[in-house]
Design an enzyme around this catalytic site. Structure first.
Site, PDB file in Angstrom:
ATOM      1  N   CYS A 277      31.725   7.309 -24.040  1.00 37.76           N
ATOM      2  CA  CYS A 277      31.239   6.297 -24.742  1.00 37.76           C
ATOM      3  C   CYS A 277      31.967   5.700 -25.967  1.00 37.76           C
ATOM      4  O   CYS A 277      31.964   4.456 -26.229  1.00 37.76           O
ATOM      5  CB  CYS A 277      29.660   6.505 -25.054  1.00 37.76           C
ATOM      6  SG  CYS A 277      28.555   6.384 -23.677  1.00 37.76           S
ATOM      7  N   LYS A 340      32.052  18.285 -25.316  1.00 40.28           N
ATOM      8  CA  LYS A 340      31.381  18.863 -26.320  1.00 40.28           C
ATOM      9  C   LYS A 340      30.505  20.000 -25.796  1.00 40.28           C
ATOM     10  O   LYS A 340      30.655  20.151 -24.335  1.00 40.28           O
ATOM     11  CB  LYS A 340      30.215  17.785 -26.737  1.00 40.28           C
ATOM     12  CG  LYS A 340      29.217  17.350 -25.630  1.00 40.28           C
ATOM     13  CD  LYS A 340      28.509  16.170 -26.217  1.00 40.28           C
ATOM     14  CE  LYS A 340      27.140  16.659 -26.758  1.00 40.28           C
ATOM     15  NZ  LYS A 340      26.034  15.796 -26.952  1.00 40.28           N
TER      16      LYS A 340
END
Ligand code: UDX
Ligand code: UDX
Length: 469
Positions: A277, A340
């Protein structure tokens, strides 16, 4: 209007978890998630919940409660659209890799195809919900396609951007800071907004549900991501200054973040942000600003991306310079590949760019990530090299410098340097004495996430580099 049947087009990281939670919280609504990709749908339907296509804590428990009851995954796109009162569009909107707006604008090809398909199939009025992140005013484009190519039925288009973060998606959906619903401020637009508000009201309180006009909603999503990414680039910019001045970036972040006006979250310096994103949405915002002739605003936001690129390259250059100015034929172990922790998603992960930089300098990259597969890691690099115009032979040559392991000890054995690219909790608990024993000396550790115990590792004998210290 009471919604009884929902269809969601796109069974990805957004569509899958969002629809699972809606099905869980709205037992009276049938939710069908459709996707063109048969392999993905089969995985969503796999009896063994370990094989769901997306790894997300808590997701398999939710799916196990509702799948086959009021949650269905299917490739029968037309049939699902036909019976739905409400259709969510959650297909991907990647940055364009060709033509006008290449490298900047969002590619709306799939969204447009969805709109055309909905128009062709629909025999009754429907509410269409944009879940995918889209440039401001896309709702108008969708509405124009629906109204001009449909069968004369009425459509209302809502914007309902997703704010979930991967790795915490289920919790973010169940306990949202807010959901945002944008729609036309006409009587039928307001009715459509209310229909979606009613769905979320099954588990969220009225003050968690914001309603706006459709353009504000679309722009809020881009702005929210731009602000979040800006915080990371801000602290990462300061991390470079900390390294030059012997300040400690974690201490600076803490001191700055305890001011309640700033807040403590999203100030963790890192090797650079990734994910599907942030970069895409900021590039999109920059493109929109240029389109509307606002060059100063465009340049301001573009700098967030430039600092992120700088941070990734700075990390790679640090590895090379510390390893006596060359990594040629050296074994560099990457701990982590995902963008992540707690996700198997590696889209735009910093690891890809750092690996590329080191491979260019001749390094052999040995990767261990608990959730990202070998095929995904190689596909990520291949995609980047194809974009950069490399030939098949050149790509195969570079891939011969990449090795992927299911076991961390093998990845670390006889390594010249370790680079931490993802903050997986497991890494902190490795037997670092043993790792040290099995590495070449001097044994270097480059902690791109500042998660390891520097003092302990220094005592063992490692030469440590951390971000902003
Ligand atoms: C989403 C988005 O909606 C994007 O705009 C947002 O910025 C990030 O999250 P995500 O769910 O992460 O995308 O994407 P992905 O995991 O790629 O899922 C999209 C799915 O849509 C894929 O499974 C793809 O096969 C499917 N798809 C795509 C269709 O079914 N039909 C199409 O025409 C295109
Ligand atoms: C983001 C937004 O948070 C979410 O609201 C939106 O819907 C989609 O985009 P996501 O990309 O899934 O979510 O994860 P996020 O937790 O925001 O992390 C993005 C990247 O920033 C990761 O690479 C992460 O490691 C990095 N990051 C995050 C930092 O480097 N430092 C931080 O302090 C926080």
């Amino acid at each position: 209007m009471k919604v009884k049947n929902i269809c969601c087009i796109g069974a990805g990281y957004v569509g899958g978890p969002t629809m699972s939670v809606i099905a869980l919280k709205c037992p009276n609504i049938n939710v069908t998630v459709v996707d063109l990709n048969k392999v993905r749908i089969n995985a969503w339907n796999d009896e063994n919940l370990d094989n769901l296509p997306i790894y997300e804590p808590g997701l398999s428990e939710v799916v196990s409660k509702v799948r086959g009851k009021n949650l269905f995954f299917s490739n029968e796109v037309d049939a699902a659209i036909d019976i739905a009162d409400m259709v969510f569009i959650a297909v991907n909107t990647p940055t364009k890799t060709y033509g006008e707006g290449k490298g900047m604008a969002a590619d709306l090809k799939y969204v447009e195809l969805c709109a055309r398909q909905i128009a062709r199939v629909s025999k009754n009025d429907k509410i269409i919900v944009e879940k995918s992140t889209l440039p401001v005013r896309t709702a108008q484009t969708i509405k124009t396609i629906l109204d001009n190519s449909g069968n004369g039925v009425k459509f209302e288009v809502l914007s309902n951007p997703e704010f979930l973060a991967e790795g915490t998606a289920i919790n973010d959906l169940l306990n949202s800071d807010r959901v945002l619903i944008g729609g036309n401020q006409t009587p039928s637009g307001k009715e459509a907004i209310q229909a979606l508000v009613d769905i979320y009201s099954n588990w969220l309180s009225p003050k968690q549900i914001l309603t706006t006009n459709v353009w504000s909603s679309e722009l809020s999503k881009l702005t929210a991501n731009a602000f979040l990414a800006q915080r990371i680039s801000s602290i990462n910019a300061i991390s470079a200054l900390c390294e030059a001045t012997e300040a400690d970036v974690d201490e600076v972040a803490k001191a700055v973040g305890t001011d309640t006006r700033v807040g403590s979250k999203f100030l963790k310096a890192s090797v650079g942000f990734g994910g599907s994103c942030f970069q895409k949405d900021i590039l999109n915002l920059v493109y929109l600003c240029r389109f509307f002739n606002l060059p100063e605003v465009a340049d301001y936001w573009e700098q967030v991306i430039k600092i992120n690129d700088y941070q990734k390259h700075r990390f790679a250059r640090k590895i090379i310079s510390t390893l006596f100015n060359t990594v040629s034929d050296k074994k560099i172990t990457f701990l982590g590949w995902a963008f992540k922790k707690d996700t198997n998603d590696s889209r735009e992960s910093a690891a890809i760019y750092v690996a590329n930089h080191l491979i260019e300098d001749g390094a052999n990259i040995h990767v261990y990530d608990p959730k990202v597969s070998e095929s995904k890691i190689k596909a990520d690099l291949t995609y980047l090299w194809e974009l950069n115009g490399l030939t098949k032979t050149q790509i195969n040559n570079k891939l011969s410098q990449v090795f992927v392991y299911k076991n961390h000890s093998k990845a670390l054995n006889k390594s010249h340097a370790v680079a931490v690219l993802t903050e997986w909790d497991d890494f902190k608990n490795f037997d670092w004495e043993k790792v040290y024993h099995n590495m070449y000396k001097p044994a270097f550790v480059f902690d791109g996430r500042n998660i390891l115990n520097i003092k302990k590792l220094n005592e063992i004998g490692f030469k440590m580099y951390t971000i902003g210290k």
